[in-house]
Scaffold this motif. Structure first.
Motif, PDB file in Angstrom:
ATOM      1  N   GLY A  72       0.802  -1.224   0.000  1.00 55.95           N
ATOM      2  CA  GLY A  72       0.000   0.000   0.000  1.00 55.95           C
ATOM      3  C   GLY A  72       0.826   1.260   0.000  1.00 55.95           C
ATOM      4  N   PHE A  73       1.991   1.228  -0.687  1.00 59.58           N
ATOM      5  CA  PHE A  73       2.904   2.366  -0.650  1.00 59.58           C
ATOM      6  C   PHE A  73       3.181   2.972  -2.030  1.00 59.58           C
ATOM      7  N   VAL A  74       2.303   2.759  -2.980  1.00 59.04           N
ATOM      8  CA  VAL A  74       2.498   3.372  -4.300  1.00 59.04           C
ATOM      9  C   VAL A  74       2.234   4.881  -4.195  1.00 59.04           C
ATOM     10  N   ASN A  75       3.172   5.687  -4.654  1.00 59.81           N
ATOM     11  CA  ASN A  75       2.989   7.134  -4.705  1.00 59.81           C
ATOM     12  C   ASN A  75       3.436   7.664  -6.062  1.00 59.81           C
ATOM     13  N   ASP A  76       3.356   8.973  -6.249  1.00 60.95           N
ATOM     14  CA  ASP A  76       3.709   9.560  -7.553  1.00 60.95           C
ATOM     15  C   ASP A  76       5.166   9.298  -7.920  1.00 60.95           C
ATOM     16  N   THR A  77       6.044   9.291  -6.923  1.00 63.49           N
ATOM     17  CA  THR A  77       7.465   9.048  -7.188  1.00 63.49           C
ATOM     18  C   THR A  77       7.683   7.631  -7.699  1.00 63.49           C
ATOM     19  N   ILE A  78       6.982   6.663  -7.114  1.00 71.70           N
ATOM     20  CA  ILE A  78       7.105   5.274  -7.566  1.00 71.70           C
ATOM     21  C   ILE A  78       6.640   5.151  -9.015  1.00 71.70           C
ATOM     22  N   GLY A  99      -5.500  -1.245 -17.198  1.00 77.54           N
ATOM     23  CA  GLY A  99      -6.250  -1.162 -18.442  1.00 77.54           C
ATOM     24  C   GLY A  99      -6.065   0.148 -19.192  1.00 77.54           C
ATOM     25  N   MET A 100      -4.980   0.870 -18.922  1.00 78.58           N
ATOM     26  CA  MET A 100      -4.703   2.147 -19.596  1.00 78.58           C
ATOM     27  C   MET A 100      -3.344   2.054 -20.288  1.00 78.58           C
ATOM     28  N   LYS A 101      -3.196   2.833 -21.360  1.00 80.26           N
ATOM     29  CA  LYS A 101      -1.926   2.828 -22.074  1.00 80.26           C
ATOM     30  C   LYS A 101      -0.832   3.590 -21.329  1.00 80.26           C
ATOM     31  N   GLU A 102      -1.257   4.580 -20.568  1.00 84.40           N
ATOM     32  CA  GLU A 102      -0.271   5.452 -19.934  1.00 84.40           C
ATOM     33  C   GLU A 102      -0.777   5.894 -18.557  1.00 84.40           C
ATOM     34  N   VAL A 103       0.119   5.899 -17.581  1.00 84.12           N
ATOM     35  CA  VAL A 103      -0.181   6.383 -16.234  1.00 84.12           C
ATOM     36  C   VAL A 103       0.962   7.284 -15.787  1.00 84.12           C
ATOM     37  N   GLU A 104       0.610   8.512 -15.404  1.00 83.52           N
ATOM     38  CA  GLU A 104       1.639   9.442 -14.941  1.00 83.52           C
ATOM     39  C   GLU A 104       1.447   9.846 -13.483  1.00 83.52           C
ATOM     40  N   PHE A 105       0.202   9.755 -13.005  1.00 82.98           N
ATOM     41  CA  PHE A 105      -0.067  10.225 -11.651  1.00 82.98           C
ATOM     42  C   PHE A 105      -0.826   9.173 -10.849  1.00 82.98           C
ATOM     43  N   LEU A 106      -0.720   9.288  -9.543  1.00 86.33           N
ATOM     44  CA  LEU A 106      -1.319   8.346  -8.611  1.00 86.33           C
ATOM     45  C   LEU A 106      -2.835   8.290  -8.733  1.00 86.33           C
ATOM     46  N   SER A 107      -3.457   9.386  -9.137  1.00 85.26           N
ATOM     47  CA  SER A 107      -4.920   9.472  -9.186  1.00 85.26           C
ATOM     48  C   SER A 107      -5.540   8.449 -10.136  1.00 85.26           C
ATOM     49  N   ALA A 108      -4.738   7.919 -11.083  1.00 86.75           N
ATOM     50  CA  ALA A 108      -5.273   6.943 -12.041  1.00 86.75           C
ATOM     51  C   ALA A 108      -5.270   5.522 -11.494  1.00 86.75           C
ATOM     52  N   GLN A 124       6.413   0.730 -25.897  1.00 83.71           N
ATOM     53  CA  GLN A 124       5.586  -0.473 -25.916  1.00 83.71           C
ATOM     54  C   GLN A 124       5.629  -1.201 -24.570  1.00 83.71           C
ATOM     55  N   GLU A 125       6.823  -1.231 -23.934  1.00 84.41           N
ATOM     56  CA  GLU A 125       6.956  -1.878 -22.628  1.00 84.41           C
ATOM     57  C   GLU A 125       6.057  -1.195 -21.601  1.00 84.41           C
ATOM     58  N   ALA A 126       6.052   0.138 -21.582  1.00 84.53           N
ATOM     59  CA  ALA A 126       5.245   0.889 -20.617  1.00 84.53           C
ATOM     60  C   ALA A 126       3.758   0.653 -20.866  1.00 84.53           C
ATOM     61  N   GLU A 127       3.343   0.670 -22.159  1.00 87.40           N
ATOM     62  CA  GLU A 127       1.927   0.460 -22.471  1.00 87.40           C
ATOM     63  C   GLU A 127       1.469  -0.924 -22.033  1.00 87.40           C
ATOM     64  N   THR A 128       2.315  -1.928 -22.292  1.00 83.82           N
ATOM     65  CA  THR A 128       1.970  -3.293 -21.900  1.00 83.82           C
ATOM     66  C   THR A 128       1.826  -3.405 -20.383  1.00 83.82           C
ATOM     67  N   VAL A 165      10.363   5.874 -15.864  1.00 85.04           N
ATOM     68  CA  VAL A 165      11.745   6.192 -16.250  1.00 85.04           C
ATOM     69  C   VAL A 165      12.496   4.915 -16.616  1.00 85.04           C
ATOM     70  N   ILE A 166      12.294   3.841 -15.859  1.00 82.34           N
ATOM     71  CA  ILE A 166      12.969   2.569 -16.174  1.00 82.34           C
ATOM     72  C   ILE A 166      12.531   2.067 -17.545  1.00 82.34           C
ATOM     73  N   PHE A 167      11.240   2.111 -17.821  1.00 83.99           N
ATOM     74  CA  PHE A 167      10.754   1.653 -19.129  1.00 83.99           C
ATOM     75  C   PHE A 167      11.290   2.538 -20.255  1.00 83.99           C
ATOM     76  N   SER A 168      11.431   3.823 -19.996  1.00 86.59           N
ATOM     77  CA  SER A 168      11.918   4.734 -21.043  1.00 86.59           C
ATOM     78  C   SER A 168      13.351   4.429 -21.438  1.00 86.59           C
ATOM     79  N   GLY A 169      14.107   3.744 -20.578  1.00 85.88           N
ATOM     80  CA  GLY A 169      15.489   3.393 -20.893  1.00 85.88           C
ATOM     81  C   GLY A 169      15.623   2.072 -21.629  1.00 85.88           C
ATOM     82  N   MET A 170      14.517   1.408 -21.919  1.00 84.53           N
ATOM     83  CA  MET A 170      14.570   0.147 -22.657  1.00 84.53           C
ATOM     84  C   MET A 170      14.522   0.394 -24.162  1.00 84.53           C
ATOM     85  N   ARG A 171      14.885  -0.618 -24.938  1.00 81.40           N
ATOM     86  CA  ARG A 171      14.896  -0.473 -26.400  1.00 81.40           C
ATOM     87  C   ARG A 171      13.506  -0.189 -26.938  1.00 81.40           C
TER      88      ARG A 171
END
Length: 636
Positions: free
Chosen positions: A582-588, A615-624, A604-608, A594-600
């Motif tokens: 129960g410790f997911v926050n915006d920084t996590i 069930g979303m392609k992209e998540v940037e904030f905790l509210s989602a 696609q890795e982030a979307e998967t 950021v880790i996914f952005s460093g992959m080849r």
């Protein structure tokens, strides 16, 4: 023994009805010191309640003895409070029996007896649920008797004292209970009882030690000010205003605290003192408003003629320390030293007490912290250690415990060397602590900060093998805790995350370009990732987890994992653990992206990943994300 045999072994005819009452009354007076008799005496007394020979005075002896016995039991040891509480229902039973006796005989009881007993119990230095319950039971009984006109004349001041006795037994942190008693008091007719300044101060004091009660404190103060127009007994005093300022400080309402001070200074009949100023300084310090602190310090001395006390100097020094304002902190410490030395010399000549704030170890520690956080590198660390040695010399010369160096002071000096990236000096101070403690200096026992700051010092050095060196210090810390029984050395989230960060720091590793160097770097990264992962798993077993540890582990994956498959596997593992805790926050969330952005195939890795999670392609904030995943994040 004779009394016990008379009670349990002889019929009433042997003792006589008058003797029964006298015997019970005498024995109940003795039960305050011999609580083992309470149950026997009380049960036997209940069997005689229907007899006319048991008078009101005998009932009162029973009430007094049982009240005192309950309190005495509750204060015997840590677990006795529950035993004392178990006696309270029987006390209430006797109170009800007395009420019925008064109704049957159409007589009144002296309410002053209750008030004196309540005062005697409430004045105890101890605090327990039993004491509160007993005093509150006596008050409620008084109120019941008053409704039935069964108590002799009881003045408004006496009622006020009775309510205040109950409030005085309630711990300040139990705000809801204090509010309930106050509401009950305010619901009664003004002709019967009216809260006074002391009454409201109990609630203000409760607000002062809790977070986010600043607005409530302001509203209560306004209420008191309005009531004081009609009744002077409710006029706020210095304690009232000080409590409000403290409440504003804890609610991070520094501007309101400063405004309240200015209102007080403008009142002709109110003299501001060091206590009010101290509360305002703390409010400003929490808000890191250094310039206003400095202005207030000048105003206090030059305009109001108030000499700063120990608390004010310590608060200002702590504010400087938090901001790394080492020059200003050092100057203020020097000012303290000068004033104290001059005053001490004058006091010695006149044989009078010293009237100046002593620059003791807490002040020195604050200035050392300021140097540690100043960013001054080696010079700042050397200055911090010089202050440590100065403090040691002062204690050696005076044997004054206020100058006695503790592990806290040494830990601050270690932190200064850690920030200066000088692990050798940091380790020397840690070893100094260990050696002095071994020689019997209890105050030098290393704690989790002593070890953790050394780990940080080593971690800031990214050379080959530094992670293993940090791990050895961490293992030493674990041994001190588990084997040596040093509970102060038990690592926390700060300790584990520091070790993991020490593994993550690879800045110096990537500067080598030859092929042999590359292989060595890959091996070093693998070893570091193993150490970090072991620390993460160990943390889950030994401490209450914290998002800082999860975040540190994600950072380790980012810098140490060598392939996309390894990164993907590690991210999934850490994310699942973080959601479970129960410790997911915006920084996590940001670190995962950021880790996914460093992959080849980063996008696609982030979307998967996010499609599988929410069930979303992209998540940037905790509210989602589901709230359950962040249920243990502290929010203010």
């Amino acid at each position: 023994g004779v009394l016990r045999r008379l009670i349990t072994g002889y019929p009433d005819s042997v003792v006589g009805n008058d003797g029964v009452g006298e015997l019970y009354g005498s024995l109940m007076n003795r039960c305050e010191d011999d609580v083992s008799l309470v149950e026997v005496v009380f049960d036997e007394l209940l069997s005689h309640l229907a007899k006319d020979e048991i008078s009101t005075s005998h009932f009162w002896q029973m009430i007094r003895a049982y009240s005192k016995a309950s309190v005495n039991i509750s204060m015997n040891d840590e677990n006795s409070d529950e035993e004392g509480i178990l006696l309270v229902p029987k006390l209430k039973s006797v109170l009800n029996s007395l009420k019925q006796n008064l109704i049957d005989n159409n007589t009144q009881v002296d309410g002053g007896l209750y008030l004196r007993l309540m005062s005697e119990i409430a004045s105890s230095d101890e605090r327990s649920k039993t004491i509160t319950n007993v005093v509150h039971s006596l008050l409620n009984h008084l109120l019941e008797l008053n409704e039935l006109s069964l108590i002799q004349e009881f003045t408004a001041q006496q009622w006020n004292n009775a309510f205040n006795q109950v409030l005085s037994t309630i711990p300040s942190h139990e705000t809801t209970k204090i509010e309930r008693i106050l509401r009950e008091m305010e619901s009664l007719p003004d002709t019967m009882v009216q809260p006074n300044t002391t009454t409201y101060d109990y609630l203000l004091k409760s607000y002062a030690i809790r977070y986010n009660c600043g607005h409530k404190a302001q509203q209560l103060l306004s209420h008191m000010q309005a009531l004081s127009q009609k009744s002077p007994i409710v006029r706020p005093n210095t304690h009232s205003y000080t409590h409000v300022v403290h409440a504003l400080a804890r609610s991070r309402m520094s501007e309101q605290a400063l405004s309240l001070l200015e209102q007080l200074r403008s009142q002709p009949n109110f003299v501001t003192d060091a206590h009010v100023y101290t509360a305002v300084f703390k409010a400003l310090a929490k808000a890191n408003k250094i310039s206003k602190i400095e202005h207030l310090l000048r105003q206090m001395q030059e305009e109001d003629g108030i000499t700063p006390n120990q608390h004010i100097y310590s608060t200002v020094l702590s504010a400087y320390a938090n901001e790394g304002r080492a020059i200003e902190a050092q100057q203020l410490l020097d000012e303290m030293e000068q004033k104290y030395n001059v005053n001490a010399a004058a006091a010695q000549n006149t044989n009078s007490p010293i009237d100046a704030a002593k620059p003791e170890k807490h002040c020195y520690n604050a200035v050392m912290t300021a140097w540690a956080k100043s960013g001054g590198g080696i010079k700042a660390a050397q200055t911090a250690q010089t202050l440590l040695r100065t403090l040691e010399q002062k204690y050696a010369q005076t044997n004054d415990p206020d100058y006695k160096v503790t592990n806290r002071c040494v830990s601050t000096a270690i932190d200064a060397w850690a920030r200066a990236k000088r692990p050798v000096e940091a380790k020397k101070l840690l070893q100094e602590c260990i050696d002095k403690y071994a020689r019997g200096m209890e105050e030098m026992q290393p704690n989790k900060f002593s070890y953790t700051f050394v780990i940080q010092a080593i971690g800031r050095d990214a050379r080959i093998g530094s992670a293993m060196a940090a791990k050895r210090v961490f293992d030493q810390m674990i041994t001190d805790w588990k084997v040596n029984g040093n509970r102060h050395a038990k690592p926390d989230a700060f300790s584990y995350s520091s070790l993991i960060h020490a593994c993550s720091n690879t800045y110096g590793l990537n500067m080598r370009g030859d092929s042999v160097g590359k292989q060595q770097i890959l091996f070093e990264k693998k070893r570091r990732l193993d150490i970090a992962l072991e620390a993460f798993r160990d943390a889950r077993e030994n401490i209450d987890m914290n998002p800082v540890v999860h975040g540190a582990m994600l950072q380790a994956v980012r810098f140490l994992a060598t392939g996309d498959d390894e990164k993907r596997q590690m991210v999934n593992f850490i994310w699942e653990e973080c959601c479970r805790d129960g410790f997911v926050n915006d920084t996590i969330v940001c670190q995962v992206n950021v880790i996914f952005s460093g992959m080849r195939r980063g996008r696609q890795e982030a979307e998967t990943f996010w499609k599988r999670q929410v069930g979303m392609k992209e998540v940037e904030f905790l509210s989602a994300l589901p709230k359950e995943w962040s249920r243990n994040i502290k929010r203010r």
